[in-house]
Motif scaffolding. Structure first.
Motif, PDB file in Angstrom:
ATOM      1  N   MET A 261      22.792   1.397  28.986  1.00  0.00           N
ATOM      2  CA  MET A 261      22.883   0.660  30.218  1.00  0.00           C
ATOM      3  C   MET A 261      24.066  -0.309  30.137  1.00  0.00           C
ATOM      4  N   VAL A 262      24.872  -0.355  31.165  1.00  0.00           N
ATOM      5  CA  VAL A 262      26.032  -1.238  31.224  1.00  0.00           C
ATOM      6  C   VAL A 262      25.614  -2.538  31.886  1.00  0.00           C
ATOM      7  N   THR A 263      25.951  -3.640  31.239  1.00  0.00           N
ATOM      8  CA  THR A 263      25.634  -4.944  31.807  1.00  0.00           C
ATOM      9  C   THR A 263      26.910  -5.602  32.298  1.00  0.00           C
ATOM     10  N   ALA A 264      26.757  -6.739  32.947  1.00  0.00           N
ATOM     11  CA  ALA A 264      27.921  -7.467  33.464  1.00  0.00           C
ATOM     12  C   ALA A 264      28.813  -7.954  32.338  1.00  0.00           C
ATOM     13  N   TYR A 265      28.255  -8.052  31.134  1.00  0.00           N
ATOM     14  CA  TYR A 265      29.037  -8.558  30.004  1.00  0.00           C
ATOM     15  C   TYR A 265      29.808  -7.464  29.283  1.00  0.00           C
ATOM     16  N   ASP A 266      29.473  -6.224  29.564  1.00  0.00           N
ATOM     17  CA  ASP A 266      30.177  -5.110  28.940  1.00  0.00           C
ATOM     18  C   ASP A 266      31.510  -4.901  29.642  1.00  0.00           C
ATOM     19  N   GLU A 267      32.561  -4.876  28.855  1.00  0.00           N
ATOM     20  CA  GLU A 267      33.881  -4.601  29.413  1.00  0.00           C
ATOM     21  C   GLU A 267      34.228  -3.154  29.132  1.00  0.00           C
ATOM     22  N   PRO A 268      34.947  -2.515  30.029  1.00  0.00           N
ATOM     23  CA  PRO A 268      35.368  -1.145  29.746  1.00  0.00           C
ATOM     24  C   PRO A 268      36.306  -1.149  28.536  1.00  0.00           C
ATOM     25  N   PRO A 269      36.288  -0.100  27.759  1.00  0.00           N
ATOM     26  CA  PRO A 269      37.173  -0.070  26.589  1.00  0.00           C
ATOM     27  C   PRO A 269      38.633  -0.125  27.027  1.00  0.00           C
ATOM     28  N   GLN A 270      39.396  -0.923  26.312  1.00  0.00           N
ATOM     29  CA  GLN A 270      40.818  -1.028  26.631  1.00  0.00           C
ATOM     30  C   GLN A 270      41.540   0.143  25.986  1.00  0.00           C
ATOM     31  N   LEU A 271      42.287   0.850  26.782  1.00  0.00           N
ATOM     32  CA  LEU A 271      42.994   2.022  26.300  1.00  0.00           C
ATOM     33  C   LEU A 271      44.280   1.624  25.581  1.00  0.00           C
ATOM     34  N   HIS A 272      44.768   2.513  24.769  1.00  0.00           N
ATOM     35  CA  HIS A 272      46.035   2.295  24.059  1.00  0.00           C
ATOM     36  C   HIS A 272      47.181   2.779  24.950  1.00  0.00           C
ATOM     37  N   LEU A 273      47.540   1.940  25.908  1.00  0.00           N
ATOM     38  CA  LEU A 273      48.600   2.253  26.863  1.00  0.00           C
ATOM     39  C   LEU A 273      49.814   1.378  26.592  1.00  0.00           C
ATOM     40  N   PRO A 274      50.997   1.814  27.038  1.00  0.00           N
ATOM     41  CA  PRO A 274      52.199   1.025  26.771  1.00  0.00           C
ATOM     42  C   PRO A 274      52.323  -0.186  27.694  1.00  0.00           C
ATOM     43  N   VAL A 275      52.860  -1.253  27.129  1.00  0.00           N
ATOM     44  CA  VAL A 275      53.247  -2.419  27.910  1.00  0.00           C
ATOM     45  C   VAL A 275      54.751  -2.317  28.077  1.00  0.00           C
ATOM     46  N   ARG A 276      55.165  -2.185  29.337  1.00  0.00           N
ATOM     47  CA  ARG A 276      56.588  -2.075  29.620  1.00  0.00           C
ATOM     48  C   ARG A 276      57.124  -3.438  29.998  1.00  0.00           C
ATOM     49  N   PRO A 277      58.307  -3.758  29.657  1.00  0.00           N
ATOM     50  CA  PRO A 277      59.399  -2.937  29.130  1.00  0.00           C
ATOM     51  C   PRO A 277      59.482  -2.923  27.608  1.00  0.00           C
ATOM     52  N   LEU A 278      58.502  -3.532  26.918  1.00  0.00           N
ATOM     53  CA  LEU A 278      58.572  -3.621  25.456  1.00  0.00           C
ATOM     54  C   LEU A 278      58.170  -2.330  24.747  1.00  0.00           C
ATOM     55  N   TRP A 279      57.394  -1.516  25.412  1.00  0.00           N
ATOM     56  CA  TRP A 279      56.874  -0.271  24.851  1.00  0.00           C
ATOM     57  C   TRP A 279      56.079  -0.520  23.580  1.00  0.00           C
ATOM     58  N   LEU A 280      55.202  -1.527  23.690  1.00  0.00           N
ATOM     59  CA  LEU A 280      54.220  -1.805  22.650  1.00  0.00           C
ATOM     60  C   LEU A 280      52.853  -1.461  23.205  1.00  0.00           C
ATOM     61  N   CYS A 281      51.915  -1.148  22.324  1.00  0.00           N
ATOM     62  CA  CYS A 281      50.566  -0.799  22.752  1.00  0.00           C
ATOM     63  C   CYS A 281      49.860  -2.037  23.295  1.00  0.00           C
ATOM     64  N   ARG A 282      49.265  -1.882  24.459  1.00  0.00           N
ATOM     65  CA  ARG A 282      48.537  -2.964  25.116  1.00  0.00           C
ATOM     66  C   ARG A 282      47.359  -3.439  24.273  1.00  0.00           C
ATOM     67  N   ARG A 283      46.771  -2.550  23.506  1.00  0.00           N
ATOM     68  CA  ARG A 283      45.558  -2.901  22.759  1.00  0.00           C
ATOM     69  C   ARG A 283      45.848  -3.391  21.347  1.00  0.00           C
ATOM     70  N   CYS A 284      46.707  -2.684  20.605  1.00  0.00           N
ATOM     71  CA  CYS A 284      46.894  -3.030  19.194  1.00  0.00           C
ATOM     72  C   CYS A 284      48.252  -3.658  18.889  1.00  0.00           C
ATOM     73  N   GLY A 285      49.180  -3.634  19.841  1.00  0.00           N
ATOM     74  CA  GLY A 285      50.477  -4.273  19.652  1.00  0.00           C
ATOM     75  C   GLY A 285      51.486  -3.472  18.845  1.00  0.00           C
ATOM     76  N   GLN A 286      51.126  -2.274  18.434  1.00  0.00           N
ATOM     77  CA  GLN A 286      52.047  -1.422  17.677  1.00  0.00           C
ATOM     78  C   GLN A 286      53.018  -0.738  18.630  1.00  0.00           C
ATOM     79  N   PRO A 287      54.151  -0.250  18.112  1.00  0.00           N
ATOM     80  CA  PRO A 287      55.056   0.531  18.975  1.00  0.00           C
ATOM     81  C   PRO A 287      54.287   1.704  19.579  1.00  0.00           C
TER      82      PRO A 287
END
Length: 106
Positions: free
Chosen positions: A1-27
């Protein structure tokens, strides 16, 4: 069961224009992003390569705008976006090796 406190998992997507991972900060693509991309495109490797080629194009533009005097190694940038799937996708390696072996010498 999902509660109001559960956040959706953050995906490993790029942050532009740096092209670093939004979640872990790696290239980006980081290790987790690579695993997710291979799973997502497992039945359509051509689409994976096309997607990564478009990301490579965007990353080159973004990174050049951020640091115009530092172009970096083109081999490293190419490998970061397009080299890894060729090494990790067995069917691509087999098809490439087979087609190269079947070609007649020049």
């Amino acid at each position: 069961m999902v509660t109001a406190y559960d956040e959706p998992p953050q995906l490993h997507l790029p942050v532009r224009p740096l092209w670093l991972c939004r979640r872990c900060g790696q290239p980006w693509p980081c290790g987790a992003a690579k695993v997710a991309l291979l799973a997502e495109y497992r039945h359509n490797l051509v689409s994976l390569f096309l997607y990564l080629a478009s990301c490579l194009h965007d990353a080159i533009d973004d990174l050049h705008r951020l640091h115009p005097s530092d172009t970096g190694s083109t081999a490293n940038v190419f490998d970061r976006f397009l080299g890894w799937p060729a090494r990790h996708v067995r069917s691509y390696r087999l098809a490439t090796t087979t087609s190269l072996d079947e070609e007649e010498p020049l």
